[in-house]
Design a protein around this motif. Structure first.
Motif, PDB file in Angstrom:
ATOM      1  N   CYS A  74       5.323  58.445   0.057  1.00 34.78           N
ATOM      2  CA  CYS A  74       5.137  59.947   0.281  1.00 34.78           C
ATOM      3  C   CYS A  74       5.953  60.754  -0.633  1.00 34.78           C
ATOM      4  O   CYS A  74       5.680  61.918  -0.948  1.00 34.78           O
ATOM      5  CB  CYS A  74       5.508  60.310   2.016  1.00 34.78           C
ATOM      6  N   ASP A  75       7.037  60.349  -1.152  1.00 37.00           N
ATOM      7  CA  ASP A  75       7.883  61.089  -2.261  1.00 37.00           C
ATOM      8  C   ASP A  75       7.684  60.589  -3.627  1.00 37.00           C
ATOM      9  O   ASP A  75       7.941  60.886  -4.521  1.00 37.00           O
ATOM     10  CB  ASP A  75       9.218  60.626  -1.792  1.00 37.00           C
ATOM     11  N   ASN A  76       6.632  59.745  -3.828  1.00 39.49           N
ATOM     12  CA  ASN A  76       6.250  59.544  -5.033  1.00 39.49           C
ATOM     13  C   ASN A  76       7.129  58.642  -6.064  1.00 39.49           C
ATOM     14  O   ASN A  76       7.176  58.589  -7.229  1.00 39.49           O
ATOM     15  CB  ASN A  76       5.417  60.437  -5.804  1.00 39.49           C
ATOM     16  N   ASP A  77       8.195  58.088  -5.009  1.00 37.79           N
ATOM     17  CA  ASP A  77       9.143  57.273  -5.861  1.00 37.79           C
ATOM     18  C   ASP A  77       9.617  55.831  -5.327  1.00 37.79           C
ATOM     19  O   ASP A  77      10.472  55.413  -5.795  1.00 37.79           O
ATOM     20  CB  ASP A  77      10.471  58.037  -5.714  1.00 37.79           C
ATOM     21  N   THR A  78       8.666  55.295  -4.803  1.00 35.68           N
ATOM     22  CA  THR A  78       8.819  54.030  -4.114  1.00 35.68           C
ATOM     23  C   THR A  78       7.512  53.164  -4.096  1.00 35.68           C
ATOM     24  O   THR A  78       6.486  53.830  -3.564  1.00 35.68           O
ATOM     25  CB  THR A  78       9.523  53.586  -2.807  1.00 35.68           C
ATOM     26  N   LEU A  79       7.298  51.904  -4.873  1.00 36.03           N
ATOM     27  CA  LEU A  79       5.963  51.325  -4.755  1.00 36.03           C
ATOM     28  C   LEU A  79       6.118  50.570  -3.803  1.00 36.03           C
ATOM     29  O   LEU A  79       7.230  49.776  -3.388  1.00 36.03           O
ATOM     30  CB  LEU A  79       5.825  50.770  -6.101  1.00 36.03           C
ATOM     31  N   LEU A  80       5.087  50.013  -2.999  1.00 33.92           N
ATOM     32  CA  LEU A  80       4.704  48.999  -2.117  1.00 33.92           C
ATOM     33  C   LEU A  80       3.915  48.016  -3.117  1.00 33.92           C
ATOM     34  O   LEU A  80       2.660  48.466  -3.139  1.00 33.92           O
ATOM     35  CB  LEU A  80       4.231  49.656  -0.829  1.00 33.92           C
ATOM     36  N   VAL A  81       4.338  46.830  -3.246  1.00 32.31           N
ATOM     37  CA  VAL A  81       3.155  45.844  -4.361  1.00 32.31           C
ATOM     38  C   VAL A  81       3.026  44.788  -3.376  1.00 32.31           C
ATOM     39  O   VAL A  81       3.808  43.865  -2.932  1.00 32.31           O
ATOM     40  CB  VAL A  81       4.106  45.772  -5.483  1.00 32.31           C
ATOM     41  N   ARG A  82       1.719  44.724  -3.033  1.00 30.39           N
ATOM     42  CA  ARG A  82       1.087  43.551  -2.277  1.00 30.39           C
ATOM     43  C   ARG A  82       0.808  42.438  -3.240  1.00 30.39           C
ATOM     44  O   ARG A  82      -0.267  42.803  -4.271  1.00 30.39           O
ATOM     45  CB  ARG A  82       0.116  44.006  -1.461  1.00 30.39           C
ATOM     46  N   VAL A  83       0.905  41.446  -2.985  1.00 32.52           N
ATOM     47  CA  VAL A  83       0.687  40.248  -3.794  1.00 32.52           C
ATOM     48  C   VAL A  83       0.558  38.905  -3.267  1.00 32.52           C
ATOM     49  O   VAL A  83       0.395  38.702  -2.092  1.00 32.52           O
ATOM     50  CB  VAL A  83       2.229  39.793  -4.887  1.00 32.52           C
ATOM     51  N   HIS A  84      -0.165  38.138  -4.021  1.00 33.71           N
ATOM     52  CA  HIS A  84      -0.345  36.402  -3.396  1.00 33.71           C
ATOM     53  C   HIS A  84       0.734  35.816  -4.338  1.00 33.71           C
ATOM     54  O   HIS A  84       0.449  35.661  -5.566  1.00 33.71           O
ATOM     55  CB  HIS A  84      -1.913  36.067  -3.866  1.00 33.71           C
ATOM     56  N   PRO A  85       1.627  35.321  -3.778  1.00 32.76           N
ATOM     57  CA  PRO A  85       2.807  34.597  -4.504  1.00 32.76           C
ATOM     58  C   PRO A  85       2.351  33.120  -4.684  1.00 32.76           C
ATOM     59  O   PRO A  85       1.794  32.576  -3.955  1.00 32.76           O
ATOM     60  CB  PRO A  85       3.952  34.584  -3.496  1.00 32.76           C
ATOM     61  N   VAL A  86       2.864  32.647  -6.206  1.00 33.36           N
ATOM     62  CA  VAL A  86       2.632  31.381  -6.576  1.00 33.36           C
ATOM     63  C   VAL A  86       3.975  30.619  -6.328  1.00 33.36           C
ATOM     64  O   VAL A  86       4.752  30.809  -7.132  1.00 33.36           O
ATOM     65  CB  VAL A  86       1.980  31.060  -7.976  1.00 33.36           C
ATOM     66  N   GLY A  87       3.984  29.593  -5.222  1.00 30.40           N
ATOM     67  CA  GLY A  87       5.414  29.203  -4.969  1.00 30.40           C
ATOM     68  C   GLY A  87       6.622  30.131  -4.690  1.00 30.40           C
ATOM     69  O   GLY A  87       6.226  31.373  -4.063  1.00 30.40           O
TER      70      GLY A  87
END
Length: 224
Positions: A74-87
């Protein structure tokens, strides 16, 4: 997406989350260049504060974090990054940087949990279809026809599901139920809702007090 890189001197925290299990895997930092490289390559890239350079997770170990999507807070200063991890994600060989196993948060088998979590991904996909309306997409054609045709399609799929339940096979029942659920999500999206709204309603009804509260509310309405 507008990211405020200036608030922390050119960096923003990037919370890395497994897109399937929803577990938090690690925390890193990105500058504008790291963000752009992540988007361009599909491999999560950070800015190393100790080495003062870009580094792509997995570039030496092969344990990449394959990008699914990114959201800004909401403050435009933190990212939530969703991933598919390999290992494993941690350099110490563990699934997460907290030494935890990256297992599904909900009950049931990992296969079933992953499949249930996919419903949110499907909802996100249908949301994007409604926003972008790409030509040649079946989902786009449904949105173009409007709510009446979408509702009619839900009714048709519901009937076909009932027919398979009473006179068909399990395999055909799953197939028709999948069609029904897909078109139901499209209908919810057209009305500005999400499948999670239905899940939240079911969660409320699971409360033993729910039916009592509903009856009391109905009785109060009749008394007015």
């Amino acid at each position: 997406m507008t990211i405020d890189f200036e608030k922390m001197g050119g960096l923003v925290p990037a919370i890395i989350q497994d897109a399937e299990t929803r577990n938090v895997l690690m925390l890193g930092f990105m500058n504008k260049e790291a963000y752009e490289k992540t988007v361009a390559t599909g491999h999560v890239t950070f800015w190393s504060r100790t080495r003062q350079t870009l580094w792509t997770k997995g570039e030496t170990s092969g344990h990449f974090l394959n990008l699914v999507d990114m959201k800004i807070d909401c403050d435009n200063d933190t990212l939530l990054v969703r991933v598919h991890p390999v290992g494993p994600t941690c350099h110490k060989g563990t699934d997460t940087c907290w030494g935890e196993e990256n297992t599904p948060l909900s009950g049931g088998t990992a296969q079933h949990s992953d499949a249930l979590l996919f419903l949110s991904e499907l909802q996100d996909f249908i949301d994007r279809r409604k926003q972008e309306m790409p030509e040649g997409s079946y989902t786009t054609s449904l949105f173009t026809k409007g709510i009446n045709k979408i509702a009619q399609k839900v009714g048709e799929e519901a009937l076909e599901t009932v027919i398979e339940a009473t006179n068909g096979t399990k395999e055909h029942l799953v197939y028709e139920a999948s069609d029904l659920l897909y078109h139901l999500i499209v209908m919810l999206t057209e009305k500005g809702l999400r499948i999670e709204d239905v899940a939240e309603e079911l969660h409320r009804r699971h409360d033993p007090e729910w039916d009592k509260q509903r009856r009391e509310a109905k009785a109060a309405g009749k008394m007015k």
